[in-house]
Scaffold this motif. Sequence first.
Motif, PDB file in Angstrom:
ATOM      1  N   LEU A  18       0.681  -1.214  -0.016  1.00  0.00           N
ATOM      2  CA  LEU A  18       0.137  -0.018   0.161  1.00  0.00           C
ATOM      3  C   LEU A  18       0.828   1.194  -0.001  1.00  0.00           C
ATOM      4  O   LEU A  18       0.176   2.417  -0.099  1.00  0.00           O
ATOM      5  CB  LEU A  18      -0.939   0.121   1.181  1.00  0.00           C
ATOM      6  N   ARG A  99     -12.281   7.640   2.987  1.00  0.00           N
ATOM      7  CA  ARG A  99     -12.539   6.024   2.911  1.00  0.00           C
ATOM      8  C   ARG A  99     -11.153   5.467   3.253  1.00  0.00           C
ATOM      9  O   ARG A  99      -9.929   6.010   3.220  1.00  0.00           O
ATOM     10  CB  ARG A  99     -12.618   5.588   1.100  1.00  0.00           C
ATOM     11  N   VAL A 101      -8.499   1.784   4.459  1.00  0.00           N
ATOM     12  CA  VAL A 101      -8.379   0.436   4.214  1.00  0.00           C
ATOM     13  C   VAL A 101      -8.029  -0.181   5.470  1.00  0.00           C
ATOM     14  O   VAL A 101      -7.187   0.413   6.245  1.00  0.00           O
ATOM     15  CB  VAL A 101      -7.181   0.133   3.182  1.00  0.00           C
ATOM     16  N   PRO A 103      -6.090  -3.265   7.247  1.00  0.00           N
ATOM     17  CA  PRO A 103      -5.242  -4.450   7.108  1.00  0.00           C
ATOM     18  C   PRO A 103      -5.470  -5.772   8.157  1.00  0.00           C
ATOM     19  O   PRO A 103      -5.668  -5.033   9.182  1.00  0.00           O
ATOM     20  CB  PRO A 103      -3.792  -3.980   7.076  1.00  0.00           C
ATOM     21  N   PHE A 131      -7.061  -7.186   3.244  1.00  0.00           N
ATOM     22  CA  PHE A 131      -7.511  -6.006   3.177  1.00  0.00           C
ATOM     23  C   PHE A 131      -9.125  -5.802   3.187  1.00  0.00           C
ATOM     24  O   PHE A 131      -9.730  -6.401   2.225  1.00  0.00           O
ATOM     25  CB  PHE A 131      -6.834  -4.970   2.136  1.00  0.00           C
ATOM     26  N   ALA A 133     -12.351  -2.986   2.946  1.00  0.00           N
ATOM     27  CA  ALA A 133     -12.588  -1.267   2.835  1.00  0.00           C
ATOM     28  C   ALA A 133     -13.548  -1.177   4.046  1.00  0.00           C
ATOM     29  O   ALA A 133     -14.278  -1.530   4.550  1.00  0.00           O
ATOM     30  CB  ALA A 133     -13.724  -1.605   1.326  1.00  0.00           C
ATOM     31  N   ILE A 178     -10.795  -6.145  -0.565  1.00  0.00           N
ATOM     32  CA  ILE A 178     -10.316  -5.283  -1.583  1.00  0.00           C
ATOM     33  C   ILE A 178      -8.786  -5.904  -1.756  1.00  0.00           C
ATOM     34  O   ILE A 178      -8.074  -6.385  -0.833  1.00  0.00           O
ATOM     35  CB  ILE A 178     -10.231  -3.811  -1.681  1.00  0.00           C
ATOM     36  N   ALA A 183      -6.673  -0.740  -3.781  1.00  0.00           N
ATOM     37  CA  ALA A 183      -6.675   0.023  -2.675  1.00  0.00           C
ATOM     38  C   ALA A 183      -6.379   1.508  -3.104  1.00  0.00           C
ATOM     39  O   ALA A 183      -7.019   2.330  -2.463  1.00  0.00           O
ATOM     40  CB  ALA A 183      -5.712  -0.669  -1.736  1.00  0.00           C
ATOM     41  N   TRP A 186      -9.440   2.917  -4.135  1.00  0.00           N
ATOM     42  CA  TRP A 186     -10.338   3.105  -2.863  1.00  0.00           C
ATOM     43  C   TRP A 186      -9.853   4.453  -1.931  1.00  0.00           C
ATOM     44  O   TRP A 186     -10.602   5.232  -1.741  1.00  0.00           O
ATOM     45  CB  TRP A 186     -10.377   1.994  -2.131  1.00  0.00           C
ATOM     46  N   LEU A 187      -8.803   4.581  -2.002  1.00  0.00           N
ATOM     47  CA  LEU A 187      -8.101   5.721  -1.134  1.00  0.00           C
ATOM     48  C   LEU A 187      -8.105   7.050  -1.721  1.00  0.00           C
ATOM     49  O   LEU A 187      -7.956   8.044  -1.039  1.00  0.00           O
ATOM     50  CB  LEU A 187      -6.973   5.209  -0.555  1.00  0.00           C
ATOM     51  N   ALA A 203     -16.012  -2.367  -6.110  1.00  0.00           N
ATOM     52  CA  ALA A 203     -15.463  -3.192  -4.951  1.00  0.00           C
ATOM     53  C   ALA A 203     -16.382  -4.245  -4.671  1.00  0.00           C
ATOM     54  O   ALA A 203     -16.060  -5.335  -4.256  1.00  0.00           O
ATOM     55  CB  ALA A 203     -15.428  -2.082  -3.904  1.00  0.00           C
TER      56      ALA A 203
END
Length: 238
Positions: A18, A99, A101, A103, A131, A133, A178, A183, A186-187, A203
Amino acid sequence: MCGRFVVANVASELVGVLRVDVEGEVLPPPSYNIAPTARAAIVLDSAKTEPATRRLESARWGLVPGWAKDPSIGSRAFNARAEELEDKPMFRNALIKRRAVVPASGYYEWKQVDGGKVPHYIHPADDQPMFFAGLYEWWKDPAKADDDPDRWLLSFTILTRDSVGHLGSIHDRMPLFIDGDFADAWLDTDTDDHNVRDLLDAAIDAAPALADTLDDHVVSSAVGNVRNDSPDLIAPAA
């Protein structure tokens, strides 16, 4: 739903793919029994810098929106149904702007059987990080001074969707999984309001393929007690 999860390694060891820029000064230690209201490490992109800074931070599990009177509301918001986010004031703004993630090494789910519920540990077959979401929020405690470092509370929720495949035989909901490649999207703090729905749908649609890569096994009922926290919890039940 996802009501307990595992981070078996130092959080910084889980997020190599990431590409985190900054790690928080105090991150939670590994835990085999993370429950709602406990702290866990999350990844987020901070839009306060240009380009955005990717951060690994300690956060409380259970979303506390900025308008909340106190943090207790978070104990009921540790999961959020992905298909309902846009209809829920609790989550709508976070979906657009905040948003995250989450872990993990794996998570627990309880299967309903005759006579009770049996806990399963669900994890990647190759023991690589997984991961979830998520969404995050900042809440300001009005009872604390402006210069109090504890005045701001960072909290998060884990998104869920309908279970599929073998996970569907355990529980009707599963986390919204995800992968490391998705990622970034998403971020991304530059995603505009109109594209967030497409991002969420992507997703939801991709999660079943990731679910197919997971293994599970029955574990001891000891995981039901939040005071228990050891590697023994993820071992197959005798």
